[in-house]
Scaffold this motif. Structure first.
Motif, PDB file in Angstrom:
ATOM      1  N   ALA A 261      67.280  16.367  54.351  1.00  0.00           N
ATOM      2  CA  ALA A 261      66.288  16.593  55.436  1.00  0.00           C
ATOM      3  C   ALA A 261      65.402  15.237  55.617  1.00  0.00           C
ATOM      4  N   ILE A 262      65.004  15.039  56.743  1.00  0.00           N
ATOM      5  CA  ILE A 262      64.198  13.887  56.845  1.00  0.00           C
ATOM      6  C   ILE A 262      62.925  13.587  56.179  1.00  0.00           C
ATOM      7  N   GLY A 263      62.500  12.613  55.871  1.00  0.00           N
ATOM      8  CA  GLY A 263      61.221  12.459  55.054  1.00  0.00           C
ATOM      9  C   GLY A 263      60.112  12.236  55.939  1.00  0.00           C
ATOM     10  N   ASN A 264      59.237  11.745  55.409  1.00  0.00           N
ATOM     11  CA  ASN A 264      57.788  11.418  56.288  1.00  0.00           C
ATOM     12  C   ASN A 264      58.180   9.563  56.785  1.00  0.00           C
ATOM     13  N   ASP A 265      57.529   9.616  57.647  1.00  0.00           N
ATOM     14  CA  ASP A 265      57.637   8.063  58.306  1.00  0.00           C
ATOM     15  C   ASP A 265      56.277   7.635  58.532  1.00  0.00           C
ATOM     16  N   THR A 266      56.288   6.307  58.247  1.00  0.00           N
ATOM     17  CA  THR A 266      55.025   5.713  58.536  1.00  0.00           C
ATOM     18  C   THR A 266      55.051   4.145  59.039  1.00  0.00           C
ATOM     19  N   ALA A 267      54.163   4.003  59.837  1.00  0.00           N
ATOM     20  CA  ALA A 267      54.055   2.595  60.558  1.00  0.00           C
ATOM     21  C   ALA A 267      52.693   2.121  60.480  1.00  0.00           C
ATOM     22  N   ALA A 268      52.638   0.743  60.454  1.00  0.00           N
ATOM     23  CA  ALA A 268      51.306   0.029  60.139  1.00  0.00           C
ATOM     24  C   ALA A 268      51.444  -1.254  61.196  1.00  0.00           C
TER      25      ALA A 268
ATOM     26  N   SER B 293      48.482  -9.454  55.793  1.00  0.00           N
ATOM     27  CA  SER B 293      49.832  -9.553  54.963  1.00  0.00           C
ATOM     28  C   SER B 293      50.578  -8.619  55.506  1.00  0.00           C
ATOM     29  N   ILE B 294      52.085  -8.595  54.910  1.00  0.00           N
ATOM     30  CA  ILE B 294      53.138  -7.737  55.609  1.00  0.00           C
ATOM     31  C   ILE B 294      53.252  -6.834  54.570  1.00  0.00           C
ATOM     32  N   THR B 295      53.120  -5.561  54.894  1.00  0.00           N
ATOM     33  CA  THR B 295      53.575  -4.416  54.048  1.00  0.00           C
ATOM     34  C   THR B 295      54.944  -3.729  54.657  1.00  0.00           C
ATOM     35  N   PHE B 296      55.874  -3.644  53.907  1.00  0.00           N
ATOM     36  CA  PHE B 296      57.236  -3.310  54.488  1.00  0.00           C
ATOM     37  C   PHE B 296      57.002  -1.519  54.077  1.00  0.00           C
ATOM     38  N   SER B 297      57.834  -1.051  55.041  1.00  0.00           N
ATOM     39  CA  SER B 297      57.850   0.436  54.794  1.00  0.00           C
ATOM     40  C   SER B 297      59.332   0.935  54.603  1.00  0.00           C
ATOM     41  N   THR B 298      59.507   2.146  53.789  1.00  0.00           N
ATOM     42  CA  THR B 298      60.994   2.408  53.605  1.00  0.00           C
ATOM     43  C   THR B 298      61.428   3.590  54.466  1.00  0.00           C
ATOM     44  N   VAL B 299      62.384   4.283  54.365  1.00  0.00           N
ATOM     45  CA  VAL B 299      62.935   5.482  55.077  1.00  0.00           C
ATOM     46  C   VAL B 299      63.158   6.249  53.711  1.00  0.00           C
ATOM     47  N   ALA B 300      62.414   7.617  53.950  1.00  0.00           N
ATOM     48  CA  ALA B 300      62.466   8.644  53.027  1.00  0.00           C
ATOM     49  C   ALA B 300      63.550   9.769  53.578  1.00  0.00           C
ATOM     50  N   THR B 301      64.404  10.271  52.582  1.00  0.00           N
ATOM     51  CA  THR B 301      65.398  11.003  52.697  1.00  0.00           C
ATOM     52  C   THR B 301      65.269  12.188  51.638  1.00  0.00           C
ATOM     53  N   ASN B 302      65.073  13.381  51.783  1.00  0.00           N
ATOM     54  CA  ASN B 302      64.874  14.294  50.802  1.00  0.00           C
ATOM     55  C   ASN B 302      66.094  15.082  50.702  1.00  0.00           C
ATOM     56  N   TRP B 303      66.983  15.030  49.570  1.00  0.00           N
ATOM     57  CA  TRP B 303      67.974  15.797  49.523  1.00  0.00           C
ATOM     58  C   TRP B 303      68.061  17.210  48.777  1.00  0.00           C
ATOM     59  N   THR B 304      68.759  18.140  49.018  1.00  0.00           N
ATOM     60  CA  THR B 304      68.794  19.311  48.252  1.00  0.00           C
ATOM     61  C   THR B 304      70.064  19.182  47.570  1.00  0.00           C
ATOM     62  N   ILE B 305      70.167  19.397  46.242  1.00  0.00           N
ATOM     63  CA  ILE B 305      71.341  19.226  45.512  1.00  0.00           C
ATOM     64  C   ILE B 305      71.641  20.667  45.129  1.00  0.00           C
TER      65      ILE B 305
END
Length: 187
Positions: free
Chosen positions: A129-136, A141-153
């Motif tokens: 399931a796609i996770g939340n997405d952020t952008a700034a 200063s530089i703040t990196f964002s990541t790609v969130a994925t939520n998995w059901t096992i």
């Protein structure tokens, strides 16, 4: 034992599943560079008391969730993982998208007795399931964002929900994980 690294997150969508639960996978896709993978397990528990003491206690796996963060995910991978439509350069996410079930895995680096060990983790039945997405905006200063994925096992028809194996080299860990996903080994 101390863990200090995780790499090689891969997902292979199911190609076929027999009535007995035997799965073949489509070609795996590397999800991105792995930042972290946090597993939470849901257990069904039951206890019975008699004569003023605990007589029986049972805890059984129900499902799990794996919150995964990667530094990037290409659109082609998103299509295979989330069920989005990818045509040329356009990736379209639709309310009717159905993420496929498939095999999910990665390996982590451990140190045991001063020696590196590479422990593979494979979930034979997972769904994203796609996770939340952020952008700034860029600032001082530089703040990196990541790609969130939520998995059901989930457990497969045999009851297996997670397989792990330890290896002496990263190459062996990658080969074992790929073999679980149906990729032929060069060895």
């Amino acid at each position: 034992m101390a863990a200090f690294g995780a790499k090689y997150p891969r997902f292979a969508p199911n190609k076929t599943v027999t009535p007995e639960g035997v799965v073949t996978y489509d070609a795996p896709v590397t999800i991105g560079a792995l930042n972290k993978a946090d597993l939470t397990v849901t257990m069904a528990s039951g206890k019975v008391y008699g004569d003023n003491e605990l007589q029986e206690s049972i805890d059984e796996f129900v499902s799990g969730t794996l919150a995964m963060e990667t530094s990037d995910m290409e659109d082609e991978g998103a299509g295979k993982i989330y069920g989005a439509t990818v045509l040329e350069k356009l990736c379209t996410y639709n309310t009717g998208d159905t993420p496929p079930e498939g095999g999910l895995g990665y390996y982590k680096t451990l140190v045991r007795g001063g020696k590196k060990i590479f422990k593979t983790v494979f979930y034979p039945r997972a769904k994203a399931a796609i996770g939340n997405d952020t952008a700034a905006t860029k600032a001082d200063s530089i703040t990196f964002s990541t790609v969130a994925t939520n998995w059901t096992i989930m457990a497969d028809k045999t009851g297996n929900w997670r397989l792990t194996e330890e290896h002496n080299t990263e190459e062996a860990a990658k080969a074992w994980l790929d073999t679980q996903m149906g990729v032929a080994s060069d060895a």
